[in-house]
Write an enzyme that holds these catalytic residues in place. Structure first.
Site, short mmCIF file in Angstrom:
data_model
loop_
_atom_site.label_atom_id
_atom_site.label_comp_id
_atom_site.label_asym_id
_atom_site.label_seq_id
_atom_site.Cartn_x
_atom_site.Cartn_y
_atom_site.Cartn_z
N GLY A 54 0.85 -1.20 0.00
CA GLY A 54 0.00 0.00 0.00
C GLY A 54 0.87 1.23 0.00
N CYS A 81 5.30 -6.19 1.88
CA CYS A 81 5.66 -4.77 1.91
C CYS A 81 4.89 -4.04 3.02
CB CYS A 81 5.43 -4.15 0.54
SG CYS A 81 6.23 -2.56 0.38
N TYR A 82 3.93 -3.18 2.68
CA TYR A 82 3.13 -2.53 3.72
C TYR A 82 2.52 -3.58 4.66
CZ TYR A 82 -0.66 0.42 5.63
OH TYR A 82 -1.52 1.10 6.45
N HIS A 168 8.44 -7.38 -3.18
CA HIS A 168 7.20 -7.78 -3.86
C HIS A 168 7.37 -9.08 -4.64
CE1 HIS A 168 4.76 -4.19 -3.09
NE2 HIS A 168 5.92 -3.57 -3.03
N GLU A 170 5.07 -10.69 -6.10
CA GLU A 170 4.06 -10.80 -7.16
C GLU A 170 4.53 -10.24 -8.49
OE1 GLU A 170 4.09 -8.83 -4.61
OE2 GLU A 170 2.89 -7.01 -4.82
N GLY A 223 -16.36 -7.28 -31.46
CA GLY A 223 -15.65 -8.25 -32.29
C GLY A 223 -14.26 -8.52 -31.74
N ASP A 226 -12.19 -9.18 -25.79
CA ASP A 226 -12.86 -8.99 -24.50
C ASP A 226 -14.38 -9.08 -24.59
OD1 ASP A 226 -10.24 -8.39 -24.19
OD2 ASP A 226 -10.55 -6.26 -23.76
N LYS A 368 -5.48 -10.23 -19.69
CA LYS A 368 -5.78 -10.64 -21.07
C LYS A 368 -5.54 -12.13 -21.34
CE LYS A 368 -6.73 -8.53 -25.07
NZ LYS A 368 -7.63 -7.36 -25.14
#
Ligand code: XMP
Length: 512
Positions: A54, A81-82, A168, A170, A223, A226, A368
């Site tokens: 954060g 982290c935070y 981090h 991630e 089209g 997504d 995506k």
């Protein structure tokens, strides 16, 4: 319900990335508001808690704090982290402002692999981004890893199964970060890997049904990947309650409308309405050559046509959108660039409020590549699921200067040839985008014995991972040669083909 990992969100931009990594480990997670009462987490049966990073300092007046009771739940916890600073703050350690802000790469030296770092090398490159740091361990904890500036870069309380890491895991820049998260999930929390794309689909179908009940849902189909995946998913969930609207703005590629009609109308048997607004768009664009002006006209007209066709369908309660999590990132990262203004389909100019429609966004937490996997699992064809990005204003920004039907026709035909050659050579799915641009410049040529005076087509093929930067693709000469000679031979009005060898920056991917 699968076993749930709770991610408490303290406002990090990376919270969704943590959730994504957890999904990669085939584990189900749910993002919770940072102050969610411990009782609620207990009620939901969470089997592990991750405290996100954060932007604040734990001591700041406005700092987001969790319910202190979460530390008493007896559930394993990982503070990132935070998150580790919160552990320091709430479990009687010490956190202080660090003189040297640690930002960027650091080297983690692991003293004790324990469960969190099981199977990992003793030295790893990790990504830091913090101003505060832990300066005294909370009772019960010990350090298991250090970086140059942090003696407590990684800590554990084995008894309570509490872990904290200052960096981090991630992000992509941390070596073996996903393995650390996987260790936390599988080794520390003992979760089973049972959350797959199929589970996501069935879970989301239930959520959609819960949300819309017997209501009617409208969806703008472009089209693109997504909205296509959203349509297939919604259709599976609510069948006839879904109506899709496709706007033909006259700026589409060759065969695009037919593909949509065939796939959704014939194959999926979705209630599909096509708004044919080709004439309106072309009339409004007549004589306009300034790119921003063109974009504005196209965007405004789209919203107008879309709204009108929604109204003509009759009463509905919901508007579905194929919003993805990366749309948020994209619109931030290309801020200042026209691309960020035009996510028309994701933000149809206040239309949901005006029409009093509630939003349904079944993909909003996905990235995506995850959406593509969902699309594949739903049976969408490869050419839809792996489609290259196509800008909202379509060929409108690929015909340089003012737009006429004749120029569009030339561009459509040239582009169709290029796409065929890209697919045939196998490069279509390897590059980020490949397309033609119409240049309103006439140049002299010779065809047979005749002098010609025809237009120029530019071929633009780029490699990129996020469209922020891009490199022109070093396609084999044979592929370019084939495309070029086919375009000049088969497309009337084109006398010359050029290849765009500019990267982004300084050039953008699109020419306008
Ligand atoms: P540029 O040309 O800015 O493009 O380098 C970056 C990416 O965004 C796409 N793009 C658009 N997408 N509406 C969209 O939905 C737009 O107006 C638009 N303009 C550019 C472009 O194709 C590339 O992938």
């Amino acid at each position: 319900m699968p076993q749930t990992i709770a991610v408490l969100d303290f406002g990090s931009q990376l919270t969704q990335v943590i959730a994504r990594r957890i999904r990669e480990c085939q584990v189900y997670s749910k993002i919770y508001h940072y102050a969610t009462p411990a009782a609620k987490l207990r009620e939901d049966g969470v089997v592990g808690i991750i405290l996100s990073g954060g932007p604040q300092s734990v001591y700041a007046k406005t700092a987001p704090h969790p319910d202190p009771e979460i530390f008493q739940l007896g559930v394993p916890m990982l503070g990132i982290c935070y998150g580790v600073q919160l552990m320091g703050h709430f479990l009687e350690g010490k956190v202080a402002h660090s003189k040297a802000r640690e930002y960027g790469h650091g080297i983690l030296a692991i003293q004790k692999p324990g469960r969190l770092f099981k199977g990992l090398p003793r030295k790893l490159r990790v990504w830091n981004s913090h101003g505060d740091k832990l300066t005294a361990l909370p009772p019960g904890f010990q350090a298991i890893g250090t970086t140059e500036n942090s003696p407590f870069a990684a800590i554990e309380d084995r008894k309570r199964n509490f872990y904290g890491i200052q960096f981090h895991p991630e992000v992509f820049h941390t070596d073996r970060g996903v393995d650390m998260i996987r260790n936390f999930l599988l080794v520390v929390c003992g979760v089973k890997q049972e959350w797959t794309t199929k589970d996501f689909i069935s879970h989301t179908i239930e959520k959609i049904r819960d949300q819309v009940g017997k209501g009617r849902v409208l969806l703008g189909l472009s089209g693109g990947v997504d909205s296509s995946v959203a349509a297939a998913l919604l259709h599976k969930a609510i069948g006839k309650q879904l109506t899709c609207v496709f706007v033909d703005n006259g700026l589409l590629r060759k065969g695009e409308r037919a593909l949509v009609e065939k796939l959704y109308g014939d194959h999926f048997r979705i209630d599909l309405r096509v708004a044919d607004a080709r004439k309106l768009f072309l009339r409004r664009l007549k004589g306009v050559s300034e790119p921003e002006q063109k974009r504005k006209i196209i965007g405004r007209t789209f919203v107008e046509v879309f709204e009108k066709s929604l109204k003509s369908i009759g009463h509905a309660e919901f508007l579905a959108q194929g919003t993805l999590y990366p749309d948020v990132i994209e619109s931030v990262s290309i801020a200042g660039n026209p691309a960020s203004l035009i996510k028309t389909h994701h933000n149809v100019g206040g239309l949901p409020e005006r029409m009093k429609l509630k939003l349904v966004e079944p993909l909003r937490e996905l990235f995506k590549d995850e959406v593509r996997r969902v699309g594949e699992a739903l049976g969408l064809p490869r050419e839809v699921v792996w489609r290259q990005p196509f800008p909202g204003p379509g060929l409108g920004v690929r015909v340089m200067g003012d737009i006429t039907e004749d120029k569009l026709e030339i561009l459509r035909n040239a582009d169709a040839v290029l796409q065929e050659e890209m697919v045939r050579s196998g490069y279509y799915y390897k590059v980020w985008q490949s397309f033609c641009v119409f240049l309103p410049v006439r140049t002299v040529g010779v065809f047979g014995d005749e002098r010609t005076y025809d237009y120029v087509i530019a071929i633009r093929v780029v490699e990129s991972t996020d469209a922020m930067t891009a490199d022109w693709a070093k396609l084999p000469h044979e592929v370019l040669q084939k495309a070029s000679s086919r375009i000049t031979n088969e497309v009337r009005g084109v006398g010359r083909v050029v290849y765009d060898i500019s990267s982004k920056p300084p050039a953008t991917i699109e020419w306008e």
